[in-house]
Design a protein around this motif. Structure first.
Motif, mmCIF file in Angstrom:
data_model
loop_
_atom_site.group_PDB
_atom_site.id
_atom_site.type_symbol
_atom_site.label_atom_id
_atom_site.label_comp_id
_atom_site.label_asym_id
_atom_site.label_seq_id
_atom_site.Cartn_x
_atom_site.Cartn_y
_atom_site.Cartn_z
ATOM 1 N N LEU A 193 1.635 -18.655 8.693
ATOM 2 C CA LEU A 193 2.259 -17.435 9.218
ATOM 3 C C LEU A 193 1.388 -16.232 8.891
ATOM 4 C CD1 LEU A 193 4.816 -15.839 10.349
ATOM 5 C CD2 LEU A 193 5.460 -15.594 7.935
ATOM 6 N N LYS A 194 0.962 -15.512 9.917
ATOM 7 C CA LYS A 194 0.388 -14.186 9.728
ATOM 8 C C LYS A 194 1.544 -13.198 9.859
ATOM 9 C CE LYS A 194 -1.238 -10.174 11.471
ATOM 10 N NZ LYS A 194 -0.289 -9.189 11.989
ATOM 11 N N PRO A 195 1.909 -12.510 8.780
ATOM 12 C CA PRO A 195 3.089 -11.641 8.842
ATOM 13 C C PRO A 195 2.820 -10.341 9.585
ATOM 14 C CG PRO A 195 2.051 -11.459 6.706
ATOM 15 C CD PRO A 195 1.297 -12.521 7.456
ATOM 16 N N SER A 196 3.874 -9.622 9.852
ATOM 17 C CA SER A 196 3.750 -8.300 10.459
ATOM 18 C C SER A 196 2.965 -7.369 9.548
ATOM 19 C CB SER A 196 5.137 -7.678 10.681
ATOM 20 O OG SER A 196 5.881 -8.370 11.637
ATOM 21 N N ARG A 197 2.309 -6.394 10.157
ATOM 22 C CA ARG A 197 1.761 -5.298 9.370
ATOM 23 C C ARG A 197 2.918 -4.615 8.642
ATOM 24 N NH1 ARG A 197 -0.729 -1.969 13.418
ATOM 25 N NH2 ARG A 197 -2.335 -3.589 13.469
ATOM 26 N N GLY A 198 2.742 -4.374 7.345
ATOM 27 C CA GLY A 198 3.822 -3.751 6.584
ATOM 28 C C GLY A 198 4.734 -4.759 5.916
ATOM 29 N N VAL A 199 4.212 -5.933 5.572
ATOM 30 C CA VAL A 199 4.976 -6.929 4.817
ATOM 31 C C VAL A 199 4.365 -7.129 3.432
ATOM 32 C CG1 VAL A 199 5.686 -9.358 4.685
ATOM 33 C CG2 VAL A 199 5.925 -8.112 6.827
ATOM 34 N N PHE A 200 3.069 -7.434 3.374
ATOM 35 C CA PHE A 200 2.370 -7.629 2.100
ATOM 36 C C PHE A 200 1.416 -6.469 1.847
ATOM 37 C CE2 PHE A 200 2.917 -12.342 3.108
ATOM 38 C CZ PHE A 200 3.997 -12.482 2.243
ATOM 39 N N SER A 201 1.363 -6.025 0.622
ATOM 40 C CA SER A 201 0.576 -4.849 0.265
ATOM 41 C C SER A 201 -0.877 -5.194 -0.047
ATOM 42 C CB SER A 201 1.197 -4.170 -0.961
ATOM 43 O OG SER A 201 0.401 -3.085 -1.392
ATOM 44 N N GLY A 202 -1.778 -4.271 0.293
ATOM 45 C CA GLY A 202 -3.183 -4.393 -0.071
ATOM 46 C C GLY A 202 -3.551 -3.553 -1.281
ATOM 47 N N ALA A 203 -2.558 -2.974 -1.956
ATOM 48 C CA ALA A 203 -2.805 -2.073 -3.082
ATOM 49 C C ALA A 203 -3.506 -2.798 -4.238
ATOM 50 C CB ALA A 203 -1.472 -1.493 -3.574
ATOM 51 N N PRO A 204 -4.287 -2.075 -5.036
ATOM 52 C CA PRO A 204 -4.528 -0.625 -4.976
ATOM 53 C C PRO A 204 -5.754 -0.229 -4.167
ATOM 54 C CG PRO A 204 -5.452 -1.479 -6.994
ATOM 55 C CD PRO A 204 -4.828 -2.659 -6.285
ATOM 56 N N PHE A 229 8.070 -17.677 0.132
ATOM 57 C CA PHE A 229 6.867 -16.919 -0.225
ATOM 58 C C PHE A 229 6.976 -15.486 0.291
ATOM 59 C CE2 PHE A 229 2.560 -15.459 0.784
ATOM 60 C CZ PHE A 229 1.890 -15.696 -0.405
ATOM 61 N N VAL A 230 7.377 -15.317 1.536
ATOM 62 C CA VAL A 230 7.516 -13.970 2.088
ATOM 63 C C VAL A 230 8.642 -13.225 1.369
ATOM 64 C CG1 VAL A 230 7.962 -12.601 4.153
ATOM 65 C CG2 VAL A 230 6.619 -14.699 4.334
ATOM 66 N N ASP A 231 9.766 -13.878 1.171
ATOM 67 C CA ASP A 231 10.902 -13.240 0.511
ATOM 68 C C ASP A 231 10.530 -12.658 -0.852
ATOM 69 O OD1 ASP A 231 12.803 -13.708 2.498
ATOM 70 O OD2 ASP A 231 13.502 -15.587 1.610
ATOM 71 N N HIS A 232 9.737 -13.386 -1.618
ATOM 72 C CA HIS A 232 9.526 -13.031 -3.016
ATOM 73 C C HIS A 232 8.195 -12.330 -3.293
ATOM 74 C CE1 HIS A 232 13.137 -15.005 -4.599
ATOM 75 N NE2 HIS A 232 12.974 -15.822 -3.565
ATOM 76 N N CYS A 233 7.340 -12.196 -2.272
ATOM 77 C CA CYS A 233 6.044 -11.527 -2.491
ATOM 78 C C CYS A 233 5.869 -10.293 -1.617
ATOM 79 C CB CYS A 233 4.902 -12.500 -2.238
ATOM 80 S SG CYS A 233 4.910 -13.959 -3.303
ATOM 81 N N ARG A 234 6.798 -10.016 -0.745
ATOM 82 C CA ARG A 234 6.676 -8.902 0.183
ATOM 83 C C ARG A 234 6.939 -7.580 -0.522
ATOM 84 N NH1 ARG A 234 10.617 -9.832 4.869
ATOM 85 N NH2 ARG A 234 9.620 -7.924 5.598
ATOM 86 N N GLY A 235 6.608 -6.499 0.180
ATOM 87 C CA GLY A 235 6.974 -5.174 -0.318
ATOM 88 C C GLY A 235 5.774 -4.298 -0.605
ATOM 89 N N GLY A 236 5.978 -3.003 -0.450
ATOM 90 C CA GLY A 236 4.911 -2.042 -0.653
ATOM 91 C C GLY A 236 4.814 -1.576 -2.093
ATOM 92 N N ALA A 237 3.612 -1.157 -2.448
ATOM 93 C CA ALA A 237 3.362 -0.564 -3.753
ATOM 94 C C ALA A 237 3.572 0.946 -3.660
ATOM 95 C CB ALA A 237 1.937 -0.883 -4.197
#
Length: 491
Positions: A193-204, A229-237
């Motif tokens: 799965l390639k997720p939507s933009r705005g699911v996994f963060s590239g920070a910092p 995996f998506v449920d528990h690793c998603r979200g922005g910094a």
């Protein structure tokens, strides 16, 4: 080295299954880490998928901060050697120039992986900087397809794809800048799965604004693993430039129900490119199968200037990778890429893109905007788009036209070759759409062939929900229940 779990049983366990055994105390995180290590020892000489196993973490899975109460507590996990940094570990990005490069900190997403309970215990192969379609430079490594060692894994998530397909590990990290999760998933018989933009963060070090085409993700063997995996690793910094998608219901719960009757547009003719006759026949079988599940399926193509779409993606790649290489050269006080340490096409991309202007970027972004608006309009009438994952069969090892060791003098002609085989995946990166490759079909020579689906932005759950419906109908027998020739069950 003895293993805690019979290899046939291990091959039937997904990551959630392994976590359950750990939670029940039937095996320890150290035992399953040892199991993976044994798998690497036995199969890596053939497939060359794993660069390094972190022995200290194998011996003490809690030593790097793994959360023993996470959903995946104790589950072994490999990192692609590109993307999020892992503190104290080498990250060499498939390049001779980057040998010895050691990360000084954990990226935000790395911390999310640890918090989810994943035991980061090694790193997997990737082509230089993730630019080309296969981890296949003889001076670095050649990663081979576990189904048939004469063929490539494609890429750029090459080692991840091969290690999951070979049954060594149930889940591993992958990245996708134009199809690099989905293409090797399709070629190796995994779920990607390639997720939507705005699911996994590239920070910092990055953000969705800076790194607009790239996405993080994983390869798995079950939909429930990908959902968790998506449920528990998603979200922005803190400090993200763009909003991050949220969902009212976890994907792990959503996939327990079948989706509503979906409107699915099917196509294989995208601009100047179309699939081979056999791949088209497999696509038709998949379309008929989905119709048999009760969905409305119809042949339809998005109303796009697809030629301009590929040109925009090419521009994005040239600018992105030229800047990546320029940054590395600056750090190393080098004026020019050394020909003995950087592959020829990467140097040509740098030469083409290093003087790109802000106006060039604006032109690219304007085209991205236009394409995204047209795709969104198309999705007002359709829930999903179905295509093959690739337009042509998996290349043999040594097919240089897709590699950055190619001697093609033209950067643009080289990219044209890429788009002619990887025709269907890049649009998800341009538009920030979710896309998934499911192991539903096969090539004439018996290698896996992924079927690829796109959904509107933020509708990742819909792809997983349909994937789960298919998985239930198949009784979990992706790839028609077949296993690769090079697999842990043969140990």
């Amino acid at each position: 080295m003895n293993v805690a779990i019979n290899w046939n049983e291990w091959a039937n366990l997904d990551a959630m299954g392994v976590a359950k055994l750990v939670q029940k105390g039937e095996v320890t995180p150290q035992e399953v880490a040892n199991q993976v290590t044994k798998g690497v020892q036995e199969l890596n000489p053939q497939i060359n998928a794993v660069i390094e196993v972190f022995d200290d973490v194998v011996n003490d899975p809690l030593s790097d901060g793994m959360n023993s109460n996470g959903i995946f507590a104790g589950v072994p996990f490999f990192m692609k050697d590109l993307g999020p940094a892992v503190k104290g570990r080498l990250q060499e990005r498939g390049s001779l120039l980057m040998q010895g490069n050691r990360s000084q900190y954990d990226s935000f997403l790395t911390k999310k992986f640890r918090q989810a309970g994943l035991n980061i215990m090694g790193r997997t192969t990737t082509p230089e900087f993730g630019l080309c379609s296969s981890a296949e430079n003889p001076e670095v490594y050649i990663t081979r397809n576990p189904w048939n060692l004469d063929y490539t894994t494609c890429g750029s998530s090459a080692g991840t794809a091969a290690s999951v397909a070979a049954g060594i590990i149930p889940i591993a990290h992958a990245t996708d800048g134009g199809g690099s999760i989905r293409i090797p998933a399709g070629v190796n018989g995994n779920i990607g799965l390639k997720p939507s933009r705005g699911v996994f963060s590239g920070a910092p070090d990055s953000s969705d604004l800076m790194n607009v085409v790239s996405a993080q993700g994983c390869h798995t063997r079950t939909i429930r693993d990908t959902a968790a995996f998506v449920d528990h690793c998603r979200g922005g910094a803190p400090g993200e430039f763009m909003p991050y998608w949220t969902q009212q219901e976890s994907y792990s719960e959503l996939i327990k129900r079948n989706p509503k009757k979906l409107r699915i547009a099917v196509s294989h003719e995208w601009g100047d490119y179309k699939a081979t006759s056999h791949i088209v026949s497999e696509l038709k079988k998949t379309a008929d199968y989905l119709e048999g599940l009760g969905h409305h399926v119809e042949w339809a193509v998005p109303n796009l200037d697809l030629r301009a779409t590929y040109e925009a993606q090419t521009s994005a790649y040239i600018m992105k990778f030229a800047q990546t290489i320029s940054d590395i050269l600056e750090q190393k006080n080098m004026a020019y890429p050394p020909a003995d340490l950087i592959e020829p096409m990467c140097i040509r991309v740098w030469e083409e893109g290093r003087f790109a202007s802000y106006a060039d970027r604006v032109k690219m972004e304007t085209m991205f905007n236009e394409i995204s608006r047209h795709m969104a309009t198309f999705f007002e009438d359709w829930d999903l788009v179905l295509t093959p994952t690739m337009a042509k069969p998996t290349p043999l090892i040594g097919t240089r036209e897709y590699l950055t060791i190619s001697d093609n003098p033209s950067v643009f002609d080289w990219f044209e070759n890429l788009w002619s085989i990887f025709s269907y995946t890049p649009i998800a990166n341009i538009c920030g759409l979710p896309g998934i490759s499911l192991p539903m079909a096969e090539l004439e020579n018996g290698l896996p062939l992924g079927m690829h689906m796109l959904a509107p932005q933020g509708k990742d759950g819909l792809l997983l929900q349909l994937g789960a419906q298919i998985e239930r109908e198949l009784n979990g027998n992706w790839n028609h229940g077949r296993k690769p020739a090079n697999h842990v069950t043969t140990i």
